[in-house]
Design a protein around this motif. Structure first.
Motif, PDB file in Angstrom:
ATOM      1  N   PRO A 203       0.835  -1.205   0.000  1.00 19.98           N
ATOM      2  CA  PRO A 203       0.000   0.000   0.000  1.00 19.98           C
ATOM      3  C   PRO A 203       0.869   1.253   0.000  1.00 19.98           C
ATOM      4  N   GLY A 204       0.532   2.187  -0.854  1.00 19.29           N
ATOM      5  CA  GLY A 204       1.281   3.439  -0.897  1.00 19.29           C
ATOM      6  C   GLY A 204       2.375   3.434  -1.952  1.00 19.29           C
ATOM      7  N   VAL A 205       2.694   2.282  -2.500  1.00 14.84           N
ATOM      8  CA  VAL A 205       3.712   2.245  -3.543  1.00 14.84           C
ATOM      9  C   VAL A 205       3.027   2.340  -4.900  1.00 14.84           C
ATOM     10  N   GLY A 206       3.121   3.497  -5.489  1.00 11.63           N
ATOM     11  CA  GLY A 206       2.585   3.679  -6.832  1.00 11.63           C
ATOM     12  C   GLY A 206       3.721   3.706  -7.834  1.00 11.63           C
ATOM     13  N   ALA A 207       3.416   4.210  -9.003  1.00 14.24           N
ATOM     14  CA  ALA A 207       4.415   4.194 -10.073  1.00 14.24           C
ATOM     15  C   ALA A 207       5.665   4.985  -9.663  1.00 14.24           C
ATOM     16  N   THR A 208       5.454   6.149  -9.007  1.00 12.71           N
ATOM     17  CA  THR A 208       6.599   6.988  -8.645  1.00 12.71           C
ATOM     18  C   THR A 208       7.518   6.272  -7.666  1.00 12.71           C
ATOM     19  N   GLN A 209       6.905   5.779  -6.588  1.00 10.34           N
ATOM     20  CA  GLN A 209       7.733   5.098  -5.586  1.00 10.34           C
ATOM     21  C   GLN A 209       8.337   3.834  -6.155  1.00 10.34           C
ATOM     22  N   GLU A 210       7.619   3.232  -7.072  1.00 12.99           N
ATOM     23  CA  GLU A 210       8.147   2.010  -7.691  1.00 12.99           C
ATOM     24  C   GLU A 210       9.487   2.307  -8.376  1.00 12.99           C
ATOM     25  N   THR A 211       9.511   3.424  -9.107  1.00 16.21           N
ATOM     26  CA  THR A 211      10.761   3.784  -9.792  1.00 16.21           C
ATOM     27  C   THR A 211      11.868   4.044  -8.791  1.00 16.21           C
ATOM     28  N   ARG A 212      11.501   4.755  -7.718  1.00 16.56           N
ATOM     29  CA  ARG A 212      12.526   5.080  -6.725  1.00 16.56           C
ATOM     30  C   ARG A 212      13.060   3.811  -6.075  1.00 16.56           C
ATOM     31  N   LEU A 213      12.161   2.918  -5.721  1.00 17.62           N
ATOM     32  CA  LEU A 213      12.601   1.677  -5.089  1.00 17.62           C
ATOM     33  C   LEU A 213      13.465   0.864  -6.055  1.00 17.62           C
ATOM     34  N   THR A 343      16.857   6.896  -1.478  1.00 14.93           N
ATOM     35  CA  THR A 343      17.173   7.553  -2.730  1.00 14.93           C
ATOM     36  C   THR A 343      16.321   8.810  -2.794  1.00 14.93           C
ATOM     37  N   GLU A 344      16.653   9.691  -3.701  1.00 17.78           N
ATOM     38  CA  GLU A 344      15.953  10.966  -3.737  1.00 17.78           C
ATOM     39  C   GLU A 344      14.447  10.769  -3.844  1.00 17.78           C
ATOM     40  N   GLY A 345      13.718  11.480  -3.005  1.00 14.13           N
ATOM     41  CA  GLY A 345      12.267  11.402  -3.058  1.00 14.13           C
ATOM     42  C   GLY A 345      11.685  10.317  -2.172  1.00 14.13           C
ATOM     43  N   LEU A 346      12.538   9.540  -1.584  1.00 11.12           N
ATOM     44  CA  LEU A 346      12.055   8.489  -0.691  1.00 11.12           C
ATOM     45  C   LEU A 346      12.524   8.831   0.715  1.00 11.12           C
ATOM     46  N   SER A 347      11.581   9.239   1.566  1.00 12.65           N
ATOM     47  CA  SER A 347      11.983   9.701   2.893  1.00 12.65           C
ATOM     48  C   SER A 347      12.073   8.509   3.850  1.00 12.65           C
ATOM     49  N   PRO A 348      12.835   8.714   4.924  1.00 14.86           N
ATOM     50  CA  PRO A 348      12.959   7.609   5.894  1.00 14.86           C
ATOM     51  C   PRO A 348      11.606   7.127   6.402  1.00 14.86           C
ATOM     52  N   LYS A 349      10.724   8.089   6.684  1.00 12.90           N
ATOM     53  CA  LYS A 349       9.436   7.693   7.256  1.00 12.90           C
ATOM     54  C   LYS A 349       8.618   6.859   6.289  1.00 12.90           C
ATOM     55  N   VAL A 350       8.633   7.297   5.043  1.00 10.59           N
ATOM     56  CA  VAL A 350       7.857   6.563   4.036  1.00 10.59           C
ATOM     57  C   VAL A 350       8.435   5.167   3.859  1.00 10.59           C
ATOM     58  N   MET A 351       9.747   5.111   3.796  1.00  9.49           N
ATOM     59  CA  MET A 351      10.396   3.806   3.646  1.00  9.49           C
ATOM     60  C   MET A 351      10.035   2.899   4.804  1.00  9.49           C
ATOM     61  N   ARG A 352      10.015   3.464   6.004  1.00 10.37           N
ATOM     62  CA  ARG A 352       9.679   2.641   7.168  1.00 10.37           C
ATOM     63  C   ARG A 352       8.243   2.173   7.099  1.00 10.37           C
ATOM     64  N   ARG A 353       7.373   3.041   6.563  1.00  9.19           N
ATOM     65  CA  ARG A 353       5.989   2.607   6.450  1.00  9.19           C
ATOM     66  C   ARG A 353       5.913   1.393   5.522  1.00  9.19           C
ATOM     67  N   PHE A 354       6.633   1.455   4.437  1.00  8.43           N
ATOM     68  CA  PHE A 354       6.630   0.326   3.486  1.00  8.43           C
ATOM     69  C   PHE A 354       7.190  -0.946   4.132  1.00  8.43           C
ATOM     70  N   THR A 355       8.355  -0.777   4.752  1.00  6.14           N
ATOM     71  CA  THR A 355       8.981  -1.991   5.300  1.00  6.14           C
ATOM     72  C   THR A 355       8.150  -2.552   6.448  1.00  6.14           C
ATOM     73  N   LYS A 356       7.546  -1.650   7.228  1.00  8.27           N
ATOM     74  CA  LYS A 356       6.727  -2.141   8.335  1.00  8.27           C
ATOM     75  C   LYS A 356       5.593  -2.997   7.794  1.00  8.27           C
ATOM     76  N   TRP A 357       5.038  -2.528   6.716  1.00  7.49           N
ATOM     77  CA  TRP A 357       3.934  -3.282   6.144  1.00  7.49           C
ATOM     78  C   TRP A 357       4.402  -4.657   5.663  1.00  7.49           C
ATOM     79  N   VAL A 358       5.462  -4.691   4.937  1.00  6.07           N
ATOM     80  CA  VAL A 358       5.903  -6.007   4.435  1.00  6.07           C
ATOM     81  C   VAL A 358       6.343  -6.911   5.573  1.00  6.07           C
ATOM     82  N   VAL A 359       6.972  -6.314   6.581  1.00  8.22           N
ATOM     83  CA  VAL A 359       7.407  -7.154   7.697  1.00  8.22           C
ATOM     84  C   VAL A 359       6.180  -7.762   8.379  1.00  8.22           C
TER      85      VAL A 359
END
Ligand code: ADP
Ligand code: MG
Length: 898
Positions: A203-213, A343-359
């Motif tokens: 959730p929250g990973v759209g096309a933009t974040q997909e490219t960044r990831l 990476t640019e455009g990917l903030s620590p908080k957002v990244m943590r939200r993603f990883t928290k979800w997958v974890v």
């Protein structure tokens, strides 16, 4: 709230009922914000007075079996009475502290010897289920919430105390929050699919974040799950507000009393919240986030990480990250917070939200690939837990355990891959068996039947001498003899030899290689020796030619820069079997070279050759025995890991009569002394090396710096001498030209960078001068030093270092005293880790993400376990090992692709 009617009944309440009631009342008081409205009339104070009297009676009746006196020497009921006397006069924060303490004291009745009599069972409000390893004791400053008993919220009294509504259920902080037990359901097929799904499934990973990831190499959910944080910030220790240090990042927990937005002079918005606990209050501030006003409800608990600072006469807590524990798990504060590569455009908080979800969603379903018997042998954490703890550890110990598990996995997969390769190699097509009598090699061996009788097929070449050692100008060292025997024992078998020969510079590896080549020739097989540079190939060519000439064996040289005529002649000699030995560079394996009967391949300076080149040689249509030689002394455990597919022989003895090299450590200001020595030695007809300072930024910069240094030395320091320069940016032919000039005595001083391993034997060179010595690893310095002291003349090594600190001086002093390459390598490994003398890429191994080669015990465990498992199930063919086999395949496959 009325006290229970039992109080007035004829039967006195039992001690157990009394304690339960006190717990109930105090917990309710806690939940409703410490307003002292819970017991009417008289409040908490009056209640506890009556209660203490009743408890004393119960104690007199003998209902409290063993009196557990507290630290104060008082009975708990008395201590509680003391604690709560004067309760009404306290402010809410003080009250909170008292209630918390009283609840803790109530627990004293639950000591083992008391509980039987007092309270047979205690409501399990804090499940500590599962076999998880010990959790940390709760940190101070956390609400004592474990005593809460459930109660309908609407029965809580209301009044105008600052909190508008009853406090929500107190939060459970990470240290005491049990991780949800393994999911109550069996893994379902779709869980596995989720791991393989594109990362947009999060959730929250759209096309933009997909490219960044994708920029971080993350494409699937699994990639994200295995993208472990670089490190963790420890925000888990909650400090009391009254004890927050100034100007230091700290984390605290408190209640929000009021929040408002203010305007600063320069027009920014400042959100200020008054937050307090029982020890004090602080103004927490945020800048330019006015929306926080709505997100920070009064009466909520807040965990915040920030810095307490003084602004004039105002003290503020500038918040870096905060979370409301009631609203979900803490991710960004109040815990060990993961720090990811971003990476640019990917903030620590957002990244943590993603990883928290997958974890949360996926970690439990990561398939465990270690078979149960391996898990039980190694006592490692299960993979799903390890993955979860790697991201959001409950505490430092569990993080360490998780890391250990994942590091083990990497090393274990490497070992299994090695065992597979080794088995494939050994069980592949047979190599020619090459028996030779010892008398062919050693002067003191009992004479046996002549070679020909042993080898009825007859060699291609009639040997014109009968004993190798007697043709040498010296006696072989014990280590050389032992090593030659090990090699001969391998070559006698039809199983291809796969052996690593380690020996310090100057330990005499060439002679050992010559002995092996002779054994092959005696059996009618050709040999090939592969060297990393042309000049080394030339050197070996001359050395081997001389060593094998007494036996009438013809050695040819094959290099890229040879004239076509010479090269063709060499090729023909190999193809028609006239030549017994070929020495060369890559040209030997790359170009259309064919051997009449290749039986032995020797590779010098193994670390320059990748796995691919070794295999290419093997695959030249032959299945030769393989001997790999290296001068890089590698500690044994490390060698076993790096070369787990090889057997290892060690030349651990130097030929007698070597003059020790005089090694001196000097500060940069004493450089003139070193220069004087260089000039003096050159005047006596000797030669010198000068190694330029290490430039870590890039090879290009290093080359540039070396060129400047060369110019300075040439024009200002040694204007009358002949200087040469080699660096990593030169073309190989140019490098070889300079090296040859040095070898042939046309250059007095060779200036070189660190990237150029001057692996050449120039016995006339007697001085090695190393600039910036403190920045090199001991092993590397030792390698440099090994370039001198190869001839009859006394040699010197000068280690210059500008302003070496204590540690550097100590290291350089070790070098002054030791000439044992293995001891130095061990010291290096201990002091600096393996990267210094052995980059992973160079080593031809898959990249390690979690493990480090310095972790010797874990390396040993991985190796041991892999061998144990392999013995029970070679190639992991058993059904229960299928997941592991697949992981080994993927791990090595990904690596082989580069
Ligand atoms: P490495 O390749 O291990 O650095 P080399 O094979 O080049 O060492 O040998 C270094 C020198 O030592 C050579 O000049 C060689 O002739 C000499 N040497 C080798 N073995 C012995 C020995 N047993 N006794 C004396 N000198 C030896
Ligand atoms: Mg050598």
């Amino acid at each position: 709230m009325q006290e229970t009617p039992a109080r007035t009944g004829k039967q006195p309440d039992s001690a157990r009922q009394l304690i339960e009631r006190a717990r109930h009342i105090l917990a309710h008081e806690q939940r409703s914000g410490h307003q002292d409205n819970v017991v009417k009339p008289g409040g908490i104070e009056a209640f506890i007075e009556r209660w203490a009297t009743q408890m004393r009676a119960a104690r007199d009746r003998g209902e409290i079996a063993a009196p557990p006196a507290g630290a104060s020497g008082r009975f708990p009921e008395v201590a509680i009475l003391h604690l709560l006397t004067g309760y009404r006069a306290l402010d809410p924060m003080q009250r909170a502290a008292k209630i918390r303490a009283a609840l803790a004291l109530l627990d004293a009745f639950d000591t083992p010897n008391a509980s039987a009599a007092v309270r047979p069972s205690r409501p399990a409000t804090t499940p500590t289920s599962g076999p998880r390893p010990s959790r940390e004791a709760p940190r101070f400053g956390q609400p004592a919430n474990s005593h809460t008993t459930r109660r309908p919220a609407d029965s809580a009294p209301e009044d105008d105390w600052p909190l508008a509504k009853p406090l929500p259920k107190p939060p459970v902080l990470p240290a005491e929050r049990p991780r949800p037990a393994m999911p109550p359901r069996e893994p379902r097929p779709e869980d596995a699919y989720l791991l393989q799904a594109a990362v947009t499934a999060v959730p929250g990973v759209g096309a933009t974040q997909e490219t960044r990831l994708a920029r971080l190499g993350i494409q699937t959910v699994r990639d994200l799950l295995f993208d472990f944080p670089r490190e963790h910030h420890d925000y888990s220790t909650l400090q009391k507000i009254g004890q927050l240090p100034f100007d230091q990042v700290s984390t605290t927990l408190g209640l929000i009393w009021e929040v408002e937005n203010k305007r600063t002079k320069n027009g920014r918005t400042r959100t200020v919240a008054r937050v307090s606990d029982e020890t004090g209050a602080v103004y927490a501030t945020w800048f330019n986030q006015p929306y926080l006003l709505k997100q920070l409800p009064r009466g909520a608990h807040i965990v915040m990480t920030g810095t307490k600072q003084r602004f004039g006469n105002r003290v503020e807590f500038a918040v870096k990250s905060h979370e409301l524990p009631e609203q979900g798990d803490l991710i960004n504060t109040g815990r060990l917070v993961p720090v990811y590569a971003l990476t640019e455009g990917l903030s620590p908080k957002v990244m943590r939200r993603f990883t928290k979800w997958v974890v949360d969603r996926c970690a439990p379903f990561v398939p465990e690939h270690l078979p149960p018997e391996v898990r039980s042998r190694t006592k490692l954490m299960p993979l799903p837990d390890a993955v979860a703890e790697m991201h959001y550890p409950q505490n430092g110990d569990l993080l360490a355990e998780a890391r250990r598990r994942l590091a083990f996995d990497e090393l274990f997969l490497i070992q299994l891959g090695m065992l597979t390769r080794r088995a494939n190699w050994k069980e592949g097509p047979p190599a020619p068996a090459m028996p030779v009598p010892e008398s062919l090699l050693f002067a003191d061996a009992p004479t046996e039947e002549p070679v020909a009788a042993n080898n009825p097929g007859g060699g291609l070449w009639p040997l014109t001498a009968s004993c190798f050692e007697t043709t040498l100008p010296f006696a072989l060292t014990g280590a050389q003899k032992r090593t030659i025997r090990e090699i001969l024992a391998d070559m006698r078998k039809m199983q291809p030899m796969s052996r690593l020969l380690q020996g310090d510079v100057g330990s005499g590896k060439t002679v050992v290689a010559a002995a092996a080549l002779l054994a092959a020739a005696a059996n009618g097989y050709q040999g090939a020796l592969l060297a990393p540079t042309e000049i080394l190939a030339e050197q070996h060519y001359r050395g081997l030619s001389a060593l094998l000439a007494p036996f009438g064996l013809h050695v040819v040289l094959l290099t890229g820069s040879q004239r076509a005529k010479e090269r063709n002649a060499a090729r023909d000699a190999l193809a028609n079997g006239q030549a017994a030995v070929a020495v060369g560079t890559h040209a030997l394996i790359q170009e259309g070279v064919s051997f009449a009967k290749l039986g032995l391949a020797v590779v010098d300076e193994q670390h320059r050759f990748g796995v691919a080149q070794r295999d290419a040689l093997r695959q030249k249509g032959y299945n030769p025995h393989m001997l790999v030689m290296t001068a890089t002394p590698i500690p044994r455990t490390l060698a076993l890991t790096l070369y787990g597919d090889l057997d290892v022989s060690v030349l651990d003895e130097m030929p007698a009569g070597r003059q020790p090299i005089i090694t001196r450590w000097r500060s940069g200001t004493q450089r003139q002394e070193a220069y004087r020595l260089v000039a003096q030695e050159v005047a006596e007809g000797r030669q010198a090396y000068i190694i330029c300072p290490l430039v870590e930024e890039s090879e290009t910069l290093e080359a540039k710096a070396a060129t400047q240094e060369y110019e300075r030395l040439r024009t200002q320091v040694f204007p009358d001498l002949r200087l040469g320069l080699v660096h990593g940016q030169m073309r190989p032919t140019e490098k070889d030209r300079v090296m040859r000039a040095f070898r042939d005595g046309e250059v007095d001083i060779l200036v070189a960078t660190s990237v150029v391993e001057v692996g050449v034997d120039v016995p006339n060179a007697t001085v090695m001068l190393i600039e910036d010595a403190d920045r090199f690893g001991l092993s590397q310095l030792h390698q440099f030093r090994g370039r001198v002291g190869r001839g009859a003349h006394q040699s010197y090594c000068y280690l210059l270092s500008q302003e070496a600190g204590m540690a550097a001086r100590e290291r350089l002093a070790v070098l002054e005293q030791t000439s044992d390459g293995f001891a130095l390598a061990d010291a290096d490994l201990r002091l600096r880790g393996p990267g210094d003398f052995f980059g992973t890429r160079q080593s031809g191994l898959p990249e390690l993400k979690v493990a480090t080669m310095a972790d010797t015990p874990l390396l040993a465990l991985a190796r041991e376990t892999a061998e144990w498992l392999w013995q029970r199930d070679p190639y992991l063919r058993a059904l229960e090992h299928a997941p592991l086999r697949e992981r080994v395949f993927l791990f090595w496959h990904n690596f082989a692709a580069h």
